[in-house]
Design a protein around this motif. Structure first.
Motif, mmCIF file in Angstrom:
data_model
loop_
_atom_site.group_PDB
_atom_site.id
_atom_site.type_symbol
_atom_site.label_atom_id
_atom_site.label_comp_id
_atom_site.label_asym_id
_atom_site.label_seq_id
_atom_site.Cartn_x
_atom_site.Cartn_y
_atom_site.Cartn_z
ATOM 1 N N UNK A 33 0.840 -1.004 -0.179
ATOM 2 C CA UNK A 33 -0.094 -0.058 -0.092
ATOM 3 C C UNK A 33 0.817 1.299 -0.195
ATOM 4 N N UNK A 34 0.321 2.356 -0.598
ATOM 5 C CA UNK A 34 1.028 3.594 -0.548
ATOM 6 C C UNK A 34 0.499 4.168 0.987
ATOM 7 N N UNK A 35 1.420 4.250 1.792
ATOM 8 C CA UNK A 35 1.149 4.740 3.145
ATOM 9 C C UNK A 35 1.975 6.209 3.748
ATOM 10 N N UNK A 36 1.200 6.623 4.417
ATOM 11 C CA UNK A 36 1.602 7.931 5.090
ATOM 12 C C UNK A 36 2.763 7.650 5.880
ATOM 13 N N UNK A 37 3.685 8.429 6.425
ATOM 14 C CA UNK A 37 4.679 7.667 7.739
ATOM 15 C C UNK A 37 4.022 8.601 8.911
ATOM 16 N N UNK A 38 3.107 9.172 9.059
ATOM 17 C CA UNK A 38 2.480 9.713 10.438
ATOM 18 C C UNK A 38 2.261 8.683 11.469
ATOM 19 N N UNK A 39 1.961 9.375 12.447
ATOM 20 C CA UNK A 39 1.514 8.181 13.673
ATOM 21 C C UNK A 39 0.011 7.840 13.490
ATOM 22 N N UNK A 40 -0.778 8.727 12.826
ATOM 23 C CA UNK A 40 -2.109 8.076 12.751
ATOM 24 C C UNK A 40 -2.260 7.118 11.671
ATOM 25 N N UNK A 41 -1.454 6.958 10.495
ATOM 26 C CA UNK A 41 -1.342 5.940 9.816
ATOM 27 C C UNK A 41 -0.771 4.622 10.796
ATOM 28 N N UNK A 42 0.261 4.758 11.113
ATOM 29 C CA UNK A 42 0.878 3.654 11.985
ATOM 30 C C UNK A 42 -0.100 3.142 12.795
ATOM 31 N N UNK A 43 -1.103 3.611 13.540
ATOM 32 C CA UNK A 43 -1.922 3.247 14.377
ATOM 33 C C UNK A 43 -3.156 2.785 13.471
ATOM 34 N N UNK A 44 -3.627 3.315 12.380
ATOM 35 C CA UNK A 44 -4.495 2.557 11.733
ATOM 36 C C UNK A 44 -3.884 1.406 11.153
ATOM 37 N N UNK A 53 3.461 -0.757 10.407
ATOM 38 C CA UNK A 53 3.911 -1.000 9.073
ATOM 39 C C UNK A 53 5.069 -1.191 8.888
ATOM 40 N N UNK A 54 5.462 -1.868 7.752
ATOM 41 C CA UNK A 54 6.857 -2.340 7.366
ATOM 42 C C UNK A 54 7.036 -1.427 5.930
ATOM 43 N N UNK A 55 7.794 -0.503 5.778
ATOM 44 C CA UNK A 55 8.015 0.132 4.528
ATOM 45 C C UNK A 55 9.175 -0.564 3.695
ATOM 46 N N UNK A 56 8.968 -0.767 2.522
ATOM 47 C CA UNK A 56 9.946 -1.178 1.576
ATOM 48 C C UNK A 56 10.333 -0.295 0.316
ATOM 49 N N UNK A 57 11.330 -0.465 0.008
ATOM 50 C CA UNK A 57 11.528 0.526 -1.331
ATOM 51 C C UNK A 57 11.100 -0.233 -2.552
ATOM 52 N N UNK A 71 4.375 -12.462 2.356
ATOM 53 C CA UNK A 71 4.197 -11.514 3.403
ATOM 54 C C UNK A 71 3.061 -11.843 4.381
ATOM 55 N N UNK A 72 3.191 -11.793 5.556
ATOM 56 C CA UNK A 72 1.970 -12.435 6.222
ATOM 57 C C UNK A 72 1.074 -11.113 6.513
ATOM 58 N N UNK A 73 1.787 -9.878 6.546
ATOM 59 C CA UNK A 73 0.972 -8.739 6.365
ATOM 60 C C UNK A 73 1.435 -7.813 5.231
ATOM 61 N N UNK A 74 0.563 -7.027 4.647
ATOM 62 C CA UNK A 74 0.923 -6.018 3.561
ATOM 63 C C UNK A 74 2.332 -5.350 4.008
ATOM 64 N N UNK A 75 2.787 -4.667 2.904
ATOM 65 C CA UNK A 75 3.802 -3.924 3.160
ATOM 66 C C UNK A 75 3.534 -2.343 2.724
ATOM 67 N N UNK A 76 4.200 -1.389 3.097
ATOM 68 C CA UNK A 76 3.966 -0.004 2.881
ATOM 69 C C UNK A 76 4.926 0.412 2.052
ATOM 70 N N UNK A 77 4.617 1.576 0.996
ATOM 71 C CA UNK A 77 5.805 2.248 0.367
ATOM 72 C C UNK A 77 5.301 3.650 0.395
ATOM 73 N N UNK A 78 6.157 4.439 0.565
ATOM 74 C CA UNK A 78 6.001 5.911 0.279
ATOM 75 C C UNK A 78 5.531 6.333 -0.951
#
Length: 96
Positions: A33-44, A53-57, A71-78
């Protein structure tokens, strides 16, 4: 960034969430997923998937797809890494 999680995109493959056969957790094969890097996103993300969230390049996502990594959970990307992934995928498509 206002959006916690935007629409999912596939990392060189469709997102696959398989129903658990033995009562275990659902398994994501290569969802990102494209994820933000803020605290609210992490909690969500933690509420939704039970893990931080684990961010990948872009390169890590391509390598995971090439090796068949699951992956057992989705990964995040900026957003920037997602744009890079799309550029790299486009360059690969042009070579083939």
């Amino acid at each position: 960034m206002a959006v916690a999680l935007s629409a999912p995109f596939a990392v060189l493959a469709q997102e696959h969430q398989t129903a658990p056969a033995n009562g275990s957790e659902a398994r994501f094969e290569r969802a990102a997923y494209v994820c933000a890097t803020d605290e609210a996103t992490r909690r969500s993300f933690e509420r939704e998937y039970g893990a931080a969230p684990v961010f990948v390049t872009a390169e890590e996502a391509l390598a995971a797809a090439a090796s068949g990594e699951r992956w057992t959970t989705p990964r995040c990307m900026t957003e920037a890494q997602h744009a890079r992934l799309e550029r790299l995928r486009g360059q690969t498509a042009l070579k083939n």
